[in-house]
Design an enzyme around this catalytic site. Structure first.
Site, PDB file in Angstrom:
ATOM      1  N   HIS A  92       0.853  -1.194   0.000  1.00  0.00           N
ATOM      2  CA  HIS A  92       0.000   0.000   0.000  1.00  0.00           C
ATOM      3  C   HIS A  92       0.884   1.237   0.000  1.00  0.00           C
ATOM      4  O   HIS A  92       1.930   1.274   0.651  1.00  0.00           O
ATOM      5  CB  HIS A  92      -0.920   0.034   1.223  1.00  0.00           C
ATOM      6  CG  HIS A  92      -1.833   1.223   1.219  1.00  0.00           C
ATOM      7  ND1 HIS A  92      -3.041   1.229   0.545  1.00  0.00           N
ATOM      8  CD2 HIS A  92      -1.704   2.463   1.767  1.00  0.00           C
ATOM      9  CE1 HIS A  92      -3.614   2.412   0.683  1.00  0.00           C
ATOM     10  NE2 HIS A  92      -2.821   3.173   1.414  1.00  0.00           N
ATOM     11  N   ASP A 156     -16.241   0.811   4.793  1.00  0.00           N
ATOM     12  CA  ASP A 156     -15.213   1.780   4.416  1.00  0.00           C
ATOM     13  C   ASP A 156     -15.680   2.667   3.279  1.00  0.00           C
ATOM     14  O   ASP A 156     -15.363   3.860   3.248  1.00  0.00           O
ATOM     15  CB  ASP A 156     -13.924   1.055   4.018  1.00  0.00           C
ATOM     16  CG  ASP A 156     -12.814   2.031   3.661  1.00  0.00           C
ATOM     17  OD1 ASP A 156     -12.437   2.825   4.533  1.00  0.00           O
ATOM     18  OD2 ASP A 156     -12.339   2.007   2.507  1.00  0.00           O
ATOM     19  N   ARG A 163     -15.732  11.058   4.995  1.00  0.00           N
ATOM     20  CA  ARG A 163     -14.494  11.695   5.451  1.00  0.00           C
ATOM     21  C   ARG A 163     -14.079  12.809   4.506  1.00  0.00           C
ATOM     22  O   ARG A 163     -13.579  13.860   4.936  1.00  0.00           O
ATOM     23  CB  ARG A 163     -13.371  10.662   5.551  1.00  0.00           C
ATOM     24  CG  ARG A 163     -13.466   9.746   6.764  1.00  0.00           C
ATOM     25  CD  ARG A 163     -12.504   8.589   6.647  1.00  0.00           C
ATOM     26  NE  ARG A 163     -11.139   9.037   6.475  1.00  0.00           N
ATOM     27  CZ  ARG A 163     -10.181   8.307   5.902  1.00  0.00           C
ATOM     28  NH1 ARG A 163     -10.457   7.102   5.435  1.00  0.00           N
ATOM     29  NH2 ARG A 163      -8.962   8.787   5.782  1.00  0.00           N
ATOM     30  N   SER A 178      -9.138   2.348   7.632  1.00  0.00           N
ATOM     31  CA  SER A 178      -9.497   2.268   6.221  1.00  0.00           C
ATOM     32  C   SER A 178      -8.505   1.415   5.441  1.00  0.00           C
ATOM     33  O   SER A 178      -8.889   0.526   4.679  1.00  0.00           O
ATOM     34  CB  SER A 178      -9.565   3.681   5.619  1.00  0.00           C
ATOM     35  OG  SER A 178      -9.841   3.636   4.237  1.00  0.00           O
ATOM     36  N   LYS A 182      -9.171  -3.302   4.623  1.00  0.00           N
ATOM     37  CA  LYS A 182      -9.174  -3.934   3.299  1.00  0.00           C
ATOM     38  C   LYS A 182      -8.134  -5.044   3.225  1.00  0.00           C
ATOM     39  O   LYS A 182      -8.375  -6.096   2.622  1.00  0.00           O
ATOM     40  CB  LYS A 182      -8.935  -2.870   2.222  1.00  0.00           C
ATOM     41  CG  LYS A 182     -10.087  -1.882   2.081  1.00  0.00           C
ATOM     42  CD  LYS A 182      -9.905  -0.954   0.905  1.00  0.00           C
ATOM     43  CE  LYS A 182      -8.983   0.195   1.198  1.00  0.00           C
ATOM     44  NZ  LYS A 182      -9.589   1.220   2.075  1.00  0.00           N
TER      45      LYS A 182
END
Length: 465
Positions: A92, A156, A163, A178, A182
């Site tokens: 990520h 999410d 958000r 968040s 996932k």
């Protein structure tokens, strides 16, 4: 009558008040909140109020862990063969300019580019794959680059949209939940996080990025995911090309073992860490060497070509893209209508190239979107013709802009010229992109983890608490 579904005496306004006043939420209260979000049992204003209360008051590690776990199970949790244990890995990135290192991905919004948008510049590439199709591609090829399934982590999706409109995007507990919800729903065994810091990153300072990285590593480890974070600089673009199809071209160069040194280093370091995390290398340094070898011998490029075909690209197109000349690659991806080079305003050594002004101009030229679903121009982009530390002469070209319509305006030219920062010093070697490595508590020493090669003298080891 309590319409929140949270039970009498435990109404949702009471939970908002509790977090607003800085109290800790119990596991069952967080569970009720996430389930109500998923099932549509709350007013939008109530959800926004809770997000703001979390943003202002924060969450302790136990609250963040519970929020992440409950969000992960709000939808489908993926199942994989037992033989894949310890082999399912993901990456990520918190996003940046020219960030062409992929993951299970999203689309660009604002000045950052999305991996899905970049890959969709390849004709036929399909980022929408069901969990069953993902498993088939993984069995066939060994890797895939896809968008988040609609079935994964529906809580999410609701909270992320809120958000954005409630000014709570930068909340550390909400970012942590968040990202990691996932990954937990994907049931990965190892995760490497590229946490950017600098003028073109979500967190501009190293300290704030480090705090986020420590939160992610700590919660990820408690979820049972072997989690490591790399803190990487995002003041200047990653690599020399910015823009969707141009970044695909540069990624292909890297897959051939060539391309910019900073991109090659980040790719091998992140990949090397994953090999170490899943037990396929004795250290990050050894893993990085294996990744570099796979780039040099063409095996990485071959895997990429196979993945393209498995995700919808015609065989002839995939072959032309992966084995053709740059001109043949342009024929596949397309090219912008015009190009314009800007000259350096004076002699000097390149101290830095500011990423944010370049990204903002490209966004105005059509490379980015300001709202979800807005079309983008895959051909708009920029090529840096200089590198940090290089000596340049007045009048020599330092950037090439690829544009369609509109063309560059004088204001945009001035903005771009401000991105090139020169000084009178002698040429020098630029700093390593990776500044620090964040490891789970109890990990081995830096020397043991990085291996004999090391990863740059500027790095430090920090253990999350």
């Amino acid at each position: 009558m309590d319409r929140t579904g949270l039970g009498s005496g435990n109404s949702f306004p009471a939970l908002i008040r509790k977090k607003r006043d800085g109290e800790k939420l119990r596991d069952e209260e967080i569970r009720h909140f996430v389930r109500a979000v998923t099932r549509g049992g709350l007013q939008e204003g109530q959800m926004g109020a809770m997000l703001m209360a979390i943003r202002l008051r924060g969450m302790d590690p136990d609250e963040m862990l519970t929020l992440t776990q409950e969000m992960a199970v709000s939808g489908r949790v993926l199942e994989w063969p037992d033989s894949w244990q310890r082999l399912l890995v993901d990456k990520h990135s918190t996003g940046g300019v020219g960030d062409k290192v992929p993951m299970i991905s999203g689309r660009g919004l604002g000045h950052t580019g999305g991996t899905l948008d970049k890959l969709e510049s390849v004709p036929g590439f399909n980022v929408s794959q069901s969990p069953e199709q993902m498993r088939c591609i993984l069995e066939q090829v060994g890797c895939c680059i896809v968008g988040q399934s609609e079935e994964l982590v529906p809580a999410d999706k609701v909270l992320y949209a809120l958000r954005d409109v409630t000014a709570t995007v930068d909340s550390l507990p909400l970012i942590t939940a968040s990202i990691l919800s996932k990954k937990a729903a994907e049931k990965v065994s190892a995760l490497v996080l590229d946490v950017k810091f600098g003028s073109a990153a979500l967190y501009t300072s190293l300290d704030s990025a480090r705090t986020l990285a420590q939160s992610l590593v700590s919660v990820g480890s408690r979820l049972g995911i072997c989690t490591v974070a790399m803190l990487s600089r995002m003041d200047g673009p990653l690599g020399q090309r910015v823009g969707h199809s141009l970044e695909v071209l540069e990624a292909l160069q890297c897959l051939e073992g060539q391309g910019p040194a900073d991109l090659h280093h980040l790719v091998t370091t992140l990949g090397g860490s994953l090999l170490w995390q899943c037990g396929k290398a004795g250290s990050v340094g050894q893993g990085a060497a294996r990744i570099a070898a796979s780039l040099a011998d063409g095996s990485a490029l071959g895997k990429f070509q196979a993945m393209l075909q498995a995700q919808g690209v015609e065989a002839g197109v995939a072959q032309a893209l992966c084995t053709g000349t740059e001109e043949q690659r342009y024929q596949v991806l397309g090219r912008a209508r015009g190009q314009e080079e800007l000259p350096a305003a004076q002699d000097g050594t390149v101290q830095r190239v500011e990423a944010l002004p370049i990204a903002q101009v490209l966004h105005e030229l059509g490379a980015g979107r300001t709202q979800k679903g807005q079309p983008i121009n895959h051909h708009v982009g920029a090529e840096l013709l200089v590198t940090v530390g290089q000596r340049v002469a007045k009048g020599s070209p330092w950037i090439r802009i690829h544009y369609d319509t509109p063309e560059l305006s004088n204001d945009q030219r001035r903005t771009l010229q401000g991105a090139l920062v020169l000084a009178g010093s002698e040429p020098f070697a630029p700093s390593c992109k990776v500044a620090e490595i964040i490891l789970p508590q109890g990990s081995r020493s830096l020397e043991e983890v990085t291996g004999e090669q090391g990863l740059g003298s500027s790095q430090a080891l920090l253990c999350s608490v």
